[in-house]
Design an enzyme around this catalytic site. Structure first.
Site: not given
Ligand code: COA
Ligand code: ZN
Length: 315
Positions: A23-24, A216, A218, A249, A258
């Site tokens: 996803r990310d 979460h 980064h 994002c 990440n």
């Protein structure tokens, strides 16, 4: 690397990792990765030991064209590996939740930001509008899937700077009171240092005790693992991470990837916090992402150190 039977005093004995590369990571790659290629990577990640994965997002394909194939990806992964992995789908609104439920997600990850300006840039609405949407999504998911909430910009906002810890605890309290099954606090831009990271987590701990949140994180300024250690020191042990350190994002300008899953696993296993995963297998998947042309940032995959020596670097 010998077996480690020591641990820093008081650290959790094991950690849980939720893989977010599909996803990310894939949302941050400019070019669309063909669906079959995505599935190939996802299956390799599961074969390498991933047991929980944010597999895609159900957002507007105009906002994130890279994940326009979310329905196909979710249903294919569910059919091929649904027994081996818990499938999470990110959703921003009711329409996304309906689509993720139709695809059979085990958990919906409802996202909004702690800061007004990032919520506006990312989701085109106010935080109050997102909270109203959360109530609808919780009602929709009831009895069908778990509903977790990710609060973006919980530590730093690209537009507003530092997010006040009291703002985060207030939003987390609202989400839990509304009936959310889980909470993830996101360091969306990767500029937070461990001092500020701990300050927010200490506020969370003092209000919510040992409620187990996900983090979460980064790695834009290289502080992701320092923040992981700060979280462990406060007893938190659930982390998002992305193989190859992919991620970012598109509505948070400047944010890099990440925490890399293989780096995180190498680090945690090395300090005696069990992950149940093996860094070498994850490095192999990261290398396949790199070979495909994706810009990987994880230290283990970028470094050539120890590649020739069996056992070095866990690779
Ligand atoms: N899935 C698919 N399509 C969706 C959707 C969803 N979850 N939500 C809205 N849409 C579609 C609508 O059907 C509408 O389509 P149309 O123009 O063909 O009629 C269009 O998107 C606009 O809908 P609207 O409700 O007015 O949304 P918006 O333009 O205000 O955008 C979001 C709001 C939340 C849909 C959009 O900002 C978004 O998807 N953001 C996600 C960003 C993201 O993923 N960031 C990274 C992860 S945190
Ligand atoms: Zn992220």
């Amino acid at each position: 690397r010998g077996a480690v039977d020591m641990n820093f005093d008081g650290l959790p004995k094991r950690a849980h990792i939720r893989e977010v590369c599909p996803r990310d990571g894939f949302q941050s790659v400019k070019d669309f990765i063909p669906t079959e290629k995505k599935l190939e990577f996802i299956e390799a990640m599961i074969a390498a030991g991933i047991r929980e994965m944010e597999v895609t997002s159900f957002v507007s394909p105009k906002a994130i064209p890279q994940l326009a194939d979310s329905a196909e990806v979710l249903s294919a992964v569910k059919a091929r590996c649904g027994d081996a992995v818990r499938l999470v789908a990110l959703v921003p609104n009711v329409k996304g939740a309906e689509r993720a439920l139709a695809g059979g997600a085990d958990c919906l990850n409802y996202v909004f930001s702690a800061s007004e300006s990032h919520n506006r840039a990312n989701l085109n609405r106010s935080v109050d509008e997102s909270l109203a949407g959360l109530a609808d999504v919780i009602a929709l998911a009831k009895g069908k899937a778990e509903l977790s909430v990710s609060i973006a910009t919980s530590f730093m906002c690209p537009f507003e700077g530092r997010t006040a810890p009291a703002r985060v605890t207030d939003l987390m309290g609202k989400a839990l009171d509304m009936g959310a099954d889980g909470i993830c606090l996101a360091e969306t831009i990767g500029t937070c240092n461990p001092l500020l990271f701990s300050e927010t987590l200490a506020a969370v701990r003092s209000r919510f005790g040992d409620y187990p949140i996900y983090l979460h994180i980064h790695d834009t300024f290289g502080m992701a693992l320092l923040n992981v250690k700060a979280a462990l020191d406060l007893g938190y042990s659930r982390f998002d991470a992305a193989i190859g350190g992919l991620g970012g994002c598109p509505f948070a300008p400047g944010a890099a990837g990440n925490a890399a899953t293989e780096d995180l696993v190498f680090f945690l296993n090395g300090i005696g916090v069990e992950t149940g995963m093996d860094a070498a297998s994850l490095v192999n998947v990261a290398r396949s992402l790199q070979d495909y042309g994706l810009r990987t940032l994880g230290h283990l995959v970028v470094s050539s150190f120890g590649r020739e020596k069996e056992g070095c670097c866990g690779a």
